[in-house]
Design a protein around this motif. Structure first.
Motif, PDB file in Angstrom:
ATOM      1  N   GLY A  50      48.476  52.830  46.326  1.00 11.32           N
ATOM      2  CA  GLY A  50      49.048  51.713  45.594  1.00 11.32           C
ATOM      3  C   GLY A  50      48.028  50.613  45.397  1.00 11.32           C
ATOM      4  N   LEU A  51      47.990  50.071  44.201  1.00 11.68           N
ATOM      5  CA  LEU A  51      47.145  48.918  43.903  1.00 11.68           C
ATOM      6  C   LEU A  51      48.050  47.692  44.000  1.00 11.68           C
ATOM      7  CD1 LEU A  51      45.296  50.402  40.793  1.00 11.68           C
ATOM      8  CD2 LEU A  51      44.637  50.544  43.212  1.00 11.68           C
ATOM      9  N   LEU A  52      47.755  46.830  44.962  1.00 12.11           N
ATOM     10  CA  LEU A  52      48.626  45.694  45.268  1.00 12.11           C
ATOM     11  C   LEU A  52      48.451  44.575  44.243  1.00 12.11           C
ATOM     12  CD1 LEU A  52      50.687  44.545  47.276  1.00 12.11           C
ATOM     13  CD2 LEU A  52      48.747  43.639  48.584  1.00 12.11           C
ATOM     14  N   LEU A  53      49.538  44.239  43.564  1.00 13.08           N
ATOM     15  CA  LEU A  53      49.513  43.155  42.587  1.00 13.08           C
ATOM     16  C   LEU A  53      49.554  41.811  43.307  1.00 13.08           C
ATOM     17  CD1 LEU A  53      52.037  44.720  40.049  1.00 13.08           C
ATOM     18  CD2 LEU A  53      49.562  44.416  39.726  1.00 13.08           C
ATOM     19  N   LEU A  63      40.575  46.104  38.326  1.00 11.67           N
ATOM     20  CA  LEU A  63      40.336  46.535  39.694  1.00 11.67           C
ATOM     21  C   LEU A  63      38.994  45.968  40.099  1.00 11.67           C
ATOM     22  CD1 LEU A  63      41.384  48.314  42.048  1.00 11.67           C
ATOM     23  CD2 LEU A  63      39.991  50.157  41.090  1.00 11.67           C
ATOM     24  N   ASP A  64      38.962  45.151  41.147  1.00 10.78           N
ATOM     25  CA  ASP A  64      37.744  44.451  41.574  1.00 10.78           C
ATOM     26  C   ASP A  64      37.648  44.543  43.089  1.00 10.78           C
ATOM     27  OD1 ASP A  64      35.442  42.945  41.592  1.00 10.78           O
ATOM     28  OD2 ASP A  64      36.446  41.045  41.138  1.00 10.78           O
ATOM     29  N   LEU A  65      37.011  45.618  43.569  1.00 12.63           N
ATOM     30  CA  LEU A  65      36.905  45.880  45.004  1.00 12.63           C
ATOM     31  C   LEU A  65      35.530  45.486  45.531  1.00 12.63           C
ATOM     32  CD1 LEU A  65      38.525  49.435  44.904  1.00 12.63           C
ATOM     33  CD2 LEU A  65      39.658  47.247  45.412  1.00 12.63           C
ATOM     34  N   HIS A 116      37.169  57.122  41.440  1.00 15.87           N
ATOM     35  CA  HIS A 116      36.114  56.557  42.289  1.00 15.87           C
ATOM     36  C   HIS A 116      35.589  55.319  41.589  1.00 15.87           C
ATOM     37  CE1 HIS A 116      32.100  56.071  44.129  1.00 15.87           C
ATOM     38  NE2 HIS A 116      32.817  56.321  45.193  1.00 15.87           N
ATOM     39  N   ARG A 117      36.005  54.175  42.081  1.00 14.56           N
ATOM     40  CA  ARG A 117      35.734  52.926  41.366  1.00 14.56           C
ATOM     41  C   ARG A 117      35.456  51.769  42.319  1.00 14.56           C
ATOM     42  NH1 ARG A 117      34.077  54.441  36.823  1.00 14.56           N
ATOM     43  NH2 ARG A 117      35.456  55.879  35.801  1.00 14.56           N
ATOM     44  N   ARG A 118      34.767  50.774  41.767  1.00 18.52           N
ATOM     45  CA  ARG A 118      34.619  49.481  42.428  1.00 18.52           C
ATOM     46  C   ARG A 118      35.196  48.410  41.508  1.00 18.52           C
ATOM     47  NH1 ARG A 118      32.768  44.746  42.965  1.00 18.52           N
ATOM     48  NH2 ARG A 118      31.367  44.643  41.203  1.00 18.52           N
ATOM     49  N   ARG A 119      34.742  48.419  40.265  1.00 19.21           N
ATOM     50  CA  ARG A 119      35.209  47.405  39.315  1.00 19.21           C
ATOM     51  C   ARG A 119      35.406  48.074  37.953  1.00 19.21           C
ATOM     52  NH1 ARG A 119      34.979  41.672  38.492  1.00 19.21           N
ATOM     53  NH2 ARG A 119      34.525  41.192  36.325  1.00 19.21           N
ATOM     54  N   THR A 134      45.623  41.356  34.862  1.00 14.55           N
ATOM     55  CA  THR A 134      45.946  41.081  36.266  1.00 14.55           C
ATOM     56  C   THR A 134      44.851  41.622  37.181  1.00 14.55           C
ATOM     57  OG1 THR A 134      48.292  41.320  35.723  1.00 14.55           O
ATOM     58  CG2 THR A 134      47.694  41.413  38.049  1.00 14.55           C
ATOM     59  N   PRO A 135      44.278  40.753  38.025  1.00 11.87           N
ATOM     60  CA  PRO A 135      43.250  41.241  38.960  1.00 11.87           C
ATOM     61  C   PRO A 135      43.891  41.953  40.153  1.00 11.87           C
ATOM     62  CG  PRO A 135      43.577  38.891  39.266  1.00 11.87           C
ATOM     63  CD  PRO A 135      44.461  39.315  38.111  1.00 11.87           C
TER      64      PRO A 135
END
Length: 153
Positions: free
Chosen positions: A58-61, A45-47, A29-32, A2-3
Motif C-alpha cells: 500500500g502507498l500511504l496517502l 512516489l518520492d522515496l 522498482h522505484r524511488r521517484r 498527491t505526494p
C-alpha cells in the motif's frame, strides 16, 4: 498531484484501497516517479531510496487512505519438473544463469526467453508460456535484480 513517501507492506493494511496502480515487475522498482491510478489520479512516489514494490503493498496517502500496488501480468515461462528433485535441478540451472525466478509451489516462473526455454526442455522440463504477475525471489546480494522486499519509511 498527491505526494507519497510511505509504503505499507502487503498484509500490514486493511480495508478498501482509495485507488490502485498496476505495474509490471520493472515498474515496481522505484524511488521517484509519477504514477497514475486506475481512477486517473496522479501520485508522485518520492522515496528516500529505490524500493521494490510487491503486489498488495500500500502507498500511504498523506490525508489517509491507501493506494494498492497491483502486479500486472507479463509474458513468462512456467517451468515444471517430473519430480520435486528434478524441479530443484532445474532451479539450479536457472540460478546458475543468474535469471530472476519466482518459486511458486511446484513450478518456477521466469521471463520468456526461447533459448533458456529450449535448454530447460532439453533437461526434461515442461515449459509453458503464460501471462502472470511476476514477483521473483529476493537475492542475497542484490535488491533490484532479484526483487528484495525493501520498504523505505
Amino acid at each position: 498531484m498527491t505526494p507519497i513517501t510511505d509504503i505499507l507492506p502487503a498484509g500490514a493494511w486493511t480495508g478498501d484501497p482509495a485507488d490502485r496502480v498496476v505495474l509490471d515487475y520493472d515498474g515496481r522498482h522505484r524511488r521517484r516517479i509519477v504514477l497514475t491510478g486506475v481512477s486517473g489520479a496522479s501520485y508522485l512516489l518520492d522515496l528516500a531510496q529505490a524500493t521494490h514494490l510487491h503486489d498488495g503493498d500500500g502507498l500511504l496517502l498523506p490525508a489517509g487512505g491507501v493506494v494498492r500496488v497491483e502486479a500486472s501480468p507479463e509474458p513468462l515461462m512456467e517451468v515444471r519438473g517430473e519430480t520435486p528433485a528434478h524441479l530443484v535441478r532445474l532451479a539450479w540451472h536457472i540460478g546458475n544463469r543468474h535469471l530472476t525466478a519466482q518459486i511458486d509451489g511446484d513450478r518456477i516462473l521466469i521471463r520468456r526467453d526461447h533459448v533458456i526455454g529450449h535448454m530447460l526442455e532439453h533437461l526434461g522440463a515442461r515449459v509453458l508460456e503464460v501471462e502472470a504477475p511476476f514477483d521473483p525471489e529476493g537475492g542475497a546480494y542484490h535488491d533490484h535484480a532479484h526483487g528484495m522486499h525493501d520498504h523505505a519509511q
